[in-house]
Write an enzyme that holds these catalytic residues in place. Structure first.
Site, PDB file in Angstrom:
ATOM      1  N   GLN A 138      -4.100 -12.242   7.855  1.00  0.00           N
ATOM      2  CA  GLN A 138      -3.011 -11.841   8.744  1.00  0.00           C
ATOM      3  C   GLN A 138      -1.698 -12.555   8.404  1.00  0.00           C
ATOM      4  OE1 GLN A 138      -3.147  -9.404  10.868  1.00  0.00           O
ATOM      5  NE2 GLN A 138      -5.354  -9.029  10.892  1.00  0.00           N
ATOM      6  N   SER A 189      -6.181  -9.481   1.870  1.00  0.00           N
ATOM      7  CA  SER A 189      -6.634  -8.102   1.847  1.00  0.00           C
ATOM      8  C   SER A 189      -5.437  -7.160   1.782  1.00  0.00           C
ATOM      9  CB  SER A 189      -7.447  -7.825   3.122  1.00  0.00           C
ATOM     10  OG  SER A 189      -7.884  -6.497   3.117  1.00  0.00           O
ATOM     11  N   ALA A 190      -5.488  -6.202   0.845  1.00  0.00           N
ATOM     12  CA  ALA A 190      -4.308  -5.374   0.569  1.00  0.00           C
ATOM     13  C   ALA A 190      -3.950  -4.442   1.715  1.00  0.00           C
ATOM     14  CB  ALA A 190      -4.543  -4.557  -0.697  1.00  0.00           C
ATOM     15  N   HIS A 191      -4.952  -3.973   2.450  1.00  0.00           N
ATOM     16  CA  HIS A 191      -4.623  -2.941   3.444  1.00  0.00           C
ATOM     17  C   HIS A 191      -3.915  -3.500   4.676  1.00  0.00           C
ATOM     18  CE1 HIS A 191      -7.822  -3.322   6.624  1.00  0.00           C
ATOM     19  NE2 HIS A 191      -8.400  -4.022   5.680  1.00  0.00           N
ATOM     20  N   THR A 245     -17.029  -3.472 -12.192  1.00  0.00           N
ATOM     21  CA  THR A 245     -15.929  -2.871 -12.941  1.00  0.00           C
ATOM     22  C   THR A 245     -14.624  -2.972 -12.155  1.00  0.00           C
ATOM     23  OG1 THR A 245     -17.491  -1.339 -13.929  1.00  0.00           O
ATOM     24  CG2 THR A 245     -15.172  -0.740 -14.054  1.00  0.00           C
ATOM     25  N   CYS A 258     -15.184  -3.194  26.924  1.00  0.00           N
ATOM     26  CA  CYS A 258     -15.638  -1.819  26.792  1.00  0.00           C
ATOM     27  C   CYS A 258     -15.244  -1.176  25.471  1.00  0.00           C
ATOM     28  CB  CYS A 258     -15.119  -1.001  27.960  1.00  0.00           C
ATOM     29  SG  CYS A 258     -15.926  -1.471  29.486  1.00  0.00           S
TER      30      CYS A 258
END
Lengths: 405, 324
Positions: free
Chosen positions: A181, A201-203, A239, A327
Site C-alpha cells: 500500500q 504488487s503492480a495492480h 517462465t 457481513c
C-alpha cells in the site's frame, strides 16, 4: 455515473501501461530464456522494466528485485524462507509482526506457529500504527525477523519504517515490510531506510494483476519458494511473465514520476471528500491523522449504520467501496483494525473504506458526497442503534478520536 | 472443492429478490409512539434484541389491542446488514393481525421462508441465517414484555449459543439433516459459535453447559449408531445394498459357499473375495481365483458370468464381479 472508490483493493490499468504491454502478448511472445531471437527480442523491454523498478524505489545495483506473481507470494517467500534458513536449522525461533498485517502475512505466521515458530503480534496505537519503541521492546536474541507493513490497507496509516529499520539494524535482526500500500503511492527510497525485504504488487499502482516483486537488500540469501529452473538468477523459477513485467515497470515509473505532485492532487480530492462527509454527517468519524496516511485513503465510521447496509446502498448508487466489517466479508468479526485502534464494537461494524486514485475526478468526488449523505440518511432512519443515540446538533465534527469511545 | 467452487460467488447474488426488494424498501420500518398507541386505546410494546457488538440489533414496536391481544400495528428499526433489515421487515409483517399468543409461535424458519422467491430455494446464504433467528427472538422478547413473563419461558429448549440464540435441538437437527462434520459447518449453517465463540469448546471467556464440539461428536456418534442399527436391520431383512461392508462380505461369502464354491472345488479350484467397492452405478466385488481356477481359460468368461449372475440374482442387480 459509476464511481470506483476501492483503489486499495485494486486499480484500473493505466492506458499507457496497457499500450506497452500489448506487443508482448502477440508480436514478441518468445520465451526470454530461449537462445534464439524470438526469445531474446524481449530482453531490452525486461531490462527496461527492471531499471524502472530499481529507479522508482531507489534500489542499489547490489540489491535484488525479483518479479513474483503477487505480493502474497513475496510475503510467503520471505516468511517461509526465514523459517527454513534461520529458524529450522538455526538457534532462532521468533518472528515479530503486527495484528493488522495483510492475511498473507498473518496466515503465513499462523502456519509457521503450527511448525513451532514463536510469533509476537504487536498491537497498534490509537492512530493505527505500531510504534518503533514497541517493536524494540519485543525483539529478543531469538528474533529472526521483524515484519511490519509500510502502510495499512484499511486505514492508509503509514508506519514508522525508518525508525523500525534502524532498530532492526542495530539489533542485527532481519526486517521485512509489506510495501503493497506504499510503493507507488508515497515516496519509497530504499537507500534512505534500512529494510531487508519489501513486497510490492503492480495492480495497486495501475499495473496489471498477477505480477509483483520482492526487493532483497544486497542480494542476501533467501531460499527460493519455487524451485525449478534458473529464472531470475535461480531465485524464482517460472517462465518470465514478460508483458506483465513490462507493465509493472511502466506502471511504477508513471506512479512515481513527480510523485509529490500526484500525491498532492489525490490528497486534495481525498481531503475534500473527507471534510465534506464529516461536516455534513453528524456522528461520523475517520481513522488516523490525514498527514500520516496514504493520500488516497479514508476509513470512515458512521454511527448507527452497519457496514454492509452502507455498501449495499453505495452499490445501488454505482459506487464501489469496501468494508472490513462482518457481513460484507462473510466473517462475523468486526473490523479488526478498528477494534485494534480502540473503536467500540458498534463503530467497528460501521467502517467504510473509500480509496481514490489519480484517475478520480472532482465530479466523482461530488457524486460520492451526495450519494453517501443520502445513503446515511436512509439507513439511519431504519437504524435501531442510531435511534438510541442523539445526533450532535449541527453536525459537530469529531475526528481521530475513536479511542475515546 | 470442485470447479464450481473455484471462484467464490458474491454474497449478494445468493439473496432472494424479496430480500433485495425489502433491503431497498422496507415496508414497516419506523417507530410507533406511546401517544399514537394511546390515542387508539392500544398498548405499546417496544422490544430490543441483539447487540451492536455482534453487528446486528433490532427494535420491534407492537401496538396491541388489549381487548383482543391482537397486534394491530407493528414497526421495526434495525442496526444490521441488509438481510437483517429484510428479515425484520418480514417478521413485522408476519406479526400484524396476529394475537400475541399466535405471534410468539412465529419461528426464524417462518421468517426465512417468507423471504423466499420459491419454496425450494433459500432466501439467504447459510451465514446470513442468524438475521432471521434474531427476528424470531425479538418477538419472544416483545411477547414476554406484554404478558409480563420472561422471554425464556417461551423457550422450551436449551440454548447453546446465546449470541445467535441457537438451541440444542436445532443444532442436533441441523447436524443430522445436513450431515455436518465440522464446527465450521455448524457456524455456517446456524451462526452458532460465530460470535463470542464461548460455546465452541471449553476455554472461552465464559463456561457453558454445552459445547459445539461435544454436541457434534455426540450427534455424529448417535448417527453412526443409528446407521449401524439400520444396516444390521438391513442384514436381517436381506436388503443387500444398505448393508455395511462386513455384512456385504458375509452375505456374498454365504451365497458363494451355498451356490458357487462347491462347483469350483470339484474342478480343483476355488476363489476368495478380496474387496468390495460401492459406487452409484455398481457394487464391484473383487475376487481372486485360487487353485485350478487361476489358470482356467473360462475364469474370465463362463465361470465369471456364473458367479456374477448368481450374486446378482440372490443379492443385488448392481453387483459386478471383477477378477484380479
Amino acid at each position: 455515473m459509476q464511481v470506483y472508490m476501492d483503489n486499495n483493493a485494486t486499480t484500473m490499468v493505466d492506458p499507457q501501461v496497457l499500450e506497452v504491454m500489448l506487443p508482448y502478448f502477440s508480436e514478441q511472445y518468445g520465451n526470454p530464456n530461449s537462445l534464439h531471437k524470438f526469445g531474446t527480442a524481449s530482453h531490452p523491454a525486461i531490462s527496461k522494466a527492471i531499471d524502472q523498478v530499481y529507479t522508482a524505489i531507489n534500489a542499489a545495483d547490489a540489491d535484488d528485485i525479483i518479479f513474483t506473481s503477487c505480493a502474497t507470494e513475496s510475503n510467503n517467500w520471505v516468511l517461509k524462507s526465514i523459517w527454513v534458513d534461520k529458524i529450522l536449522n538455526g538457534d532462532k525461533n521468533h518472528i515479530v509482526t503486527t495484528e493488522v498485517e495483510h492475511p498473507s502475512v498473518l496466515s503465513t505466521c499462523k502456519f509457521l506457529e503450527e511448525q513451532g515458530v514463536k510469533v509476537t503480534y504487536l498491537p497498534v496505537n490509537e492512530q493505527g500504527i505500531v510504534e518503533a519503541h514497541t517493536v524494540k521492546s519485543f525483539i529478543t536474541d531469538k528474533t529472526a525477523l521483524v515484519s511490519v507493513m509500510w502502510a495499512n490497507n484499511e486505514t492508509g496509516m503509514i508506519f514508522p519504517i525508518k525508525e523500525i529499520g534502524d532498530i532492526c539494524k542495530e539489533k542485527g535482526v532481519l526486517f521485512h515490510s509489506d510495501g503493497v500500500q506504499a510503493v507507488g503511492k508515497i515516496p519509497v527510497d530504499l537507500q534512505a531506510v534500512h529494510v531487508d525485504f519489501v513486497s510490492m504488487s503492480a495492480h495497486k499502482f495501475h499495473g496489471p494483476k498477477g505480477i509483483g516483486a520482492l526487493y532483497i537488500k544486497n542480494s542476501q540469501e533467501l531460499s527460493p519458494l519455487l524451485n525449478g529452473g534458473e529464472h531470475m538468477g535461480g531465485r524464482r523459477s517460472g517462465t518470465l511473465n514478460v508483458p506483465y513485467i513490462v507493465g509493472m515497470g511502466k506502471a511504477l515509473e508513471l506512479a512515481t514520476e513527480n510523485i509529490e505532485e500526484k500525491m498532492a492532487a489525490i490528497r486534495a480530492k481525498r481531503d475534500r471528500l473527507e471534510g465534506a462527509l464529516l461536516e455534513a454527517i453528524p456522528e461520523t468519524f475517520t481513522v488516523g491523522d490525514r498527514d500520516n496516511r496514504t493520500p488516497n485513503t479514508i476509513l470512515i465510521s458512521i454511527r448507527g449504520v452497519e457496514g454492509e447496509g452502507m455498501l449495499w446502498d453505495l452499490n445501488n448508487g454505482e459506487i464501489g467501496a469496501s468494508t472490513g466489517s462482518a457481513c460484507a466479508s462473510e466473517d462475523l468479526e468486526a473490523n479488526t483494525v478498528m477494534l485494534a485502534i480502540g473503536a467500540d464494537n458498534e463503530l467497528a461494524h460501521t467502517g467504510i473504506r473509500l480509496s481514490l486514485s489519480r484517475f478520480t475526478t472532482d465530479e466523482e468526488v461530488d457524486y460520492v458526497i451526495n450519494h453517501f449523505k443520502n445513503a446515511v440518511t436512509r439507513l439511519r432512519a431504519i437504524s435501531s442503534s442510531y435511534a438510541k443515540v442523539k445526533p450532535t446538533p449541527g453536525g459537530e465534527v469529531q475526528e481521530c478520536e475513536l479511542h475515546h469511545h | 472443492m470442485a470447479k464450481n467452487d473455484l471462484l467464490g460467488g458474491s454474497l449478494w447474488d445468493a439473496y432472494s429478490n424479496k430480500v433485495t426488494t425489502l433491503m431497498n424498501n422496507p415496508q414497516h420500518q419506523g417507530e410507533i409512539t406511546e401517544e399514537e398507541a394511546s390515542a387508539n386505546g392500544h398498548k405499546l410494546i417496544v422490544a430490543d434484541f441483539g447487540a451492536e457488538s455482534c453487528g446486528d440489533a433490532v427494535r420491534l414496536y407492537w401496538e396491541i389491542d388489549p381487548a383482543t391481544d391482537k397486534i394491530v400495528n407493528s414497526k421495526f428499526k434495525s442496526f444490521g446488514c441488509g438481510t437483517a433489515i429484510a428479515s425484520s421487515d418480514v417478521m413485522t409483517e408476519l406479526c400484524i393481525g396476529k394475537t400475541v399468543q399466535e405471534a410468539v409461535k412465529i419461528t426464524n424458519i417462518d421468517v426465512e421462508m417468507a423471504l423466499r422467491d420459491d419454496p425450494d430455494t433459500p432466501a439467504v446464504p447459510p451465514q446470513k441465517m442468524h438475521c432471521s433467528v434474531m427476528a424470531y427472538d425479538v418477538i419472544k422478547k416483545a411477547a414476554g414484555l406484554y404478558m409480563g413473563v420472561d422471554a425464556e419461558s417461551f423457550e422450551e429448549e436449551i440454548i447453546v449459543c446465546e449470541c445467535a440464540r441457537i438451541s440444542l435441538g436445532t443444532l442436533q437437527e441441523v447436524i443430522r439433516l445436513n450431515d455436518l462434520t465440522t464446527v465450521e459447518q455448524i457456524t455456517d449453517y446456524t451462526k452458532a459459535g460465530g460470535f463470542c465463540k464461548s460455546c465452541v469448546k471449553p476455554g472461552g471467556h465464559e463456561d457453558r453447559e454445552y459445547y459445539l464440539v461435544d454436541i457434534l461428536e455426540d450427534t455424529r456418534k448417535q448417527m453412526d449408531q443409528e446407521k449401524m442399527a439400520a444396516a444390521a436391520d438391513a442384514g436381517v431383512t436381506g436388503d443387500f445394498e444398505t448393508m455395511t461392508l462386513v455384512q456385504k462380505i458375509k452375505a456374498i461369502d454365504a451365497v458363494i459357499d451355498e451356490s458357487v464354491r462347491q462347483f469350483l472345488v470339484m474342478d480343483g479350484g476355488n476363489m476368495e473375495v478380496i474387496d468390495i467397492k460401492d459406487s452409484d452405478e455398481y457394487i464391484d466385488v473383487y475376487i481372486r481365483y485360487l487353485g485350478a481356477c487361476s489358470s482356467c481359460s473360462s475364469s474370465t468368461t463362463g465361470t465369471l458370468y456364473a458367479i456374477e449372475s448368481t450374486l446378482k440374482e440372490k443379492l443385488s442387480g448392481k453387483i459386478r464381479v471383477l477378477p484380479i
